[in-house]
Design a protein around this motif. Structure first.
Motif, mmCIF file in Angstrom:
data_model
loop_
_atom_site.group_PDB
_atom_site.id
_atom_site.type_symbol
_atom_site.label_atom_id
_atom_site.label_comp_id
_atom_site.label_asym_id
_atom_site.label_seq_id
_atom_site.Cartn_x
_atom_site.Cartn_y
_atom_site.Cartn_z
ATOM 1 N N SER A 11 67.413 119.537 69.691
ATOM 2 C CA SER A 11 67.636 118.193 69.149
ATOM 3 C C SER A 11 69.139 117.940 69.145
ATOM 4 O O SER A 11 69.935 118.875 69.259
ATOM 5 N N SER A 12 69.497 116.686 69.047
ATOM 6 C CA SER A 12 70.924 116.337 69.076
ATOM 7 C C SER A 12 71.629 116.893 67.845
ATOM 8 O O SER A 12 71.123 116.766 66.720
ATOM 9 N N VAL A 13 72.783 117.474 68.071
ATOM 10 C CA VAL A 13 73.554 118.074 66.973
ATOM 11 C C VAL A 13 74.807 117.219 66.714
ATOM 12 O O VAL A 13 75.585 116.962 67.631
ATOM 13 N N ARG A 14 74.941 116.801 65.459
ATOM 14 C CA ARG A 14 76.068 115.928 65.125
ATOM 15 C C ARG A 14 76.951 116.520 64.028
ATOM 16 O O ARG A 14 77.731 115.832 63.396
ATOM 17 N N ALA A 15 76.784 117.844 63.806
ATOM 18 C CA ALA A 15 77.666 118.578 62.885
ATOM 19 C C ALA A 15 77.834 119.988 63.436
ATOM 20 O O ALA A 15 76.841 120.644 63.778
ATOM 21 N N GLY A 65 84.629 105.982 67.613
ATOM 22 C CA GLY A 65 84.796 106.638 66.322
ATOM 23 C C GLY A 65 83.676 107.597 65.935
ATOM 24 O O GLY A 65 83.504 107.883 64.737
ATOM 25 N N GLN A 66 82.950 108.109 66.902
ATOM 26 C CA GLN A 66 81.916 109.127 66.573
ATOM 27 C C GLN A 66 82.656 110.443 66.307
ATOM 28 O O GLN A 66 82.815 111.282 67.190
ATOM 29 N N SER A 67 83.076 110.598 65.054
ATOM 30 C CA SER A 67 84.048 111.649 64.721
ATOM 31 C C SER A 67 83.530 113.068 64.962
ATOM 32 O O SER A 67 84.305 113.985 65.210
ATOM 33 N N PHE A 156 60.848 112.307 66.944
ATOM 34 C CA PHE A 156 59.950 111.158 66.940
ATOM 35 C C PHE A 156 59.769 110.726 68.386
ATOM 36 O O PHE A 156 60.722 110.296 69.030
ATOM 37 N N ARG A 157 58.594 110.893 68.891
ATOM 38 C CA ARG A 157 58.339 110.558 70.289
ATOM 39 C C ARG A 157 57.032 109.789 70.410
ATOM 40 O O ARG A 157 56.095 110.000 69.628
ATOM 41 N N LYS A 158 56.972 108.924 71.415
ATOM 42 C CA LYS A 158 55.711 108.269 71.739
ATOM 43 C C LYS A 158 54.692 109.345 72.123
ATOM 44 O O LYS A 158 55.075 110.441 72.564
HETATM 45 C C1 FMN Z 1 71.766 108.319 77.675
HETATM 46 C C2 FMN Z 1 71.919 108.751 76.233
HETATM 47 C C3 FMN Z 1 72.980 108.275 75.490
HETATM 48 C C4 FMN Z 1 73.166 108.710 74.166
HETATM 49 N N1 FMN Z 1 74.287 108.334 73.476
HETATM 50 C C5 FMN Z 1 74.489 108.817 72.234
HETATM 51 C C6 FMN Z 1 75.699 108.541 71.543
HETATM 52 O O1 FMN Z 1 76.617 107.902 72.044
HETATM 53 N N2 FMN Z 1 75.830 109.048 70.293
HETATM 54 C C7 FMN Z 1 74.873 109.818 69.686
HETATM 55 O O2 FMN Z 1 75.070 110.248 68.560
HETATM 56 N N3 FMN Z 1 73.718 110.109 70.328
HETATM 57 C C8 FMN Z 1 73.510 109.643 71.575
HETATM 58 N N4 FMN Z 1 72.393 110.002 72.269
HETATM 59 C C9 FMN Z 1 71.390 110.887 71.635
HETATM 60 C C10 FMN Z 1 70.077 110.147 71.297
HETATM 61 O O3 FMN Z 1 70.295 109.299 70.204
HETATM 62 C C11 FMN Z 1 69.005 111.197 71.008
HETATM 63 O O4 FMN Z 1 68.822 112.012 72.127
HETATM 64 C C12 FMN Z 1 67.667 110.560 70.631
HETATM 65 O O5 FMN Z 1 67.772 109.859 69.423
HETATM 66 C C13 FMN Z 1 66.561 111.609 70.466
HETATM 67 O O6 FMN Z 1 66.933 112.582 69.499
HETATM 68 P P1 FMN Z 1 67.055 114.131 69.860
HETATM 69 O O7 FMN Z 1 68.114 114.272 70.938
HETATM 70 O O8 FMN Z 1 67.492 114.784 68.581
HETATM 71 O O9 FMN Z 1 65.738 114.619 70.344
HETATM 72 C C14 FMN Z 1 72.213 109.597 73.579
HETATM 73 C C15 FMN Z 1 71.153 110.071 74.353
HETATM 74 C C16 FMN Z 1 71.020 109.687 75.663
HETATM 75 C C17 FMN Z 1 69.900 110.290 76.489
#
Ligand code: FMN
Length: 170
Positions: A11-15, A65-67, A156-158
């Motif tokens: 999953s996306s990591v923001r910390a 500003g995505q710190s 959360f996915r379709k």
């Molecule tokens: C093309 C693309 C652009 C994205 N841009 C950003 C971004 O600028 N900042 C951010 O925090 N997440 C960004 N994301 C992450 C998405 O928000 C995230 O992948 C999505 O919400 C699903 O969550 P998951 O990665 O935790 O499964 C991006 C994802 C993709 C594929």
């Protein structure tokens, strides 16, 4: 870890922790990009590894500003060195090629216990200026890279029913 486990757990990591990424791990992640497929095997890409604190901060600012981007030990900036090739299907090859390489890097990073976050919201001109990227080169994406300092988030996915059909478009 098998591929499906990596896909389903990531999953996306923001910390990010203030822990350096081992050079061997970084190299393996970059190798994942190098080994990725590309249209006609052109490999028209360049991956900029940024560790400098000031530069990372500037990149975070260029990403509106995505710190958290500046707080990761590494930021990888994925570029296309050629952007004119259009595939027979009408799609430009470069976004597809570089995106596949980024996806492979992201999965490899996850297998190594490292976090990433695809960053698509950035001002390309600003990023190019910060990193001295030549005019004709396009910046496709960037990602912070480091050890996660957050629990994995829920997906959360379709459902498959919503996104798959058989034999014809429905
Ligand atoms: C093309 C693309 C652009 C994205 N841009 C950003 C971004 O600028 N900042 C951010 O925090 N997440 C960004 N994301 C992450 C998405 O928000 C995230 O992948 C999505 O919400 C699903 O969550 P998951 O990665 O935790 O499964 C991006 C994802 C993709 C594929």
């Amino acid at each position: 870890m098998d591929v499906f486990t990596a896909i389903s757990q990531r999953s996306s990591v923001r910390a990010y922790k203030d822990t350096d990424v081992e050079e061997d791990n970084l190299k393996k992640i970059l190798e994942a990009a190098r080994l990725s497929p590309s249209a006609s095997n052109r490999q028209e890409w360049k991956f900029i590894v940024v560790k400098n604190k000031e530069t990372k901060k500037k990149l975070a600012n260029a990403a509106f500003g995505q710190s958290f981007i500046g707080e990761a030990p590494i930021v990888i900036v994925a570029c296309a060195t050629e952007s004119k090739s259009i595939m027979a299907c009408g799609q430009p090859a470069y976004t597809v090629d570089v995106s596949i390489a980024c996806a492979f890097m992201i999965l490899q990073a996850h297998e190594l216990g490292l976090g990433t976050c695809w960053i698509g919201a950035f001002n390309e001109d600003e990023v190019k200026k910060i990193l001295k990227v030549p005019e004709k080169v396009r910046v496709v994406a960037m990602t912070p890279l480091g050890y996660p300092d957050q629990p994995p988030s829920q997906k959360f996915r379709k459902s498959l029913d919503q996104i798959v059909c058989f034999e014809k478009y429905e």
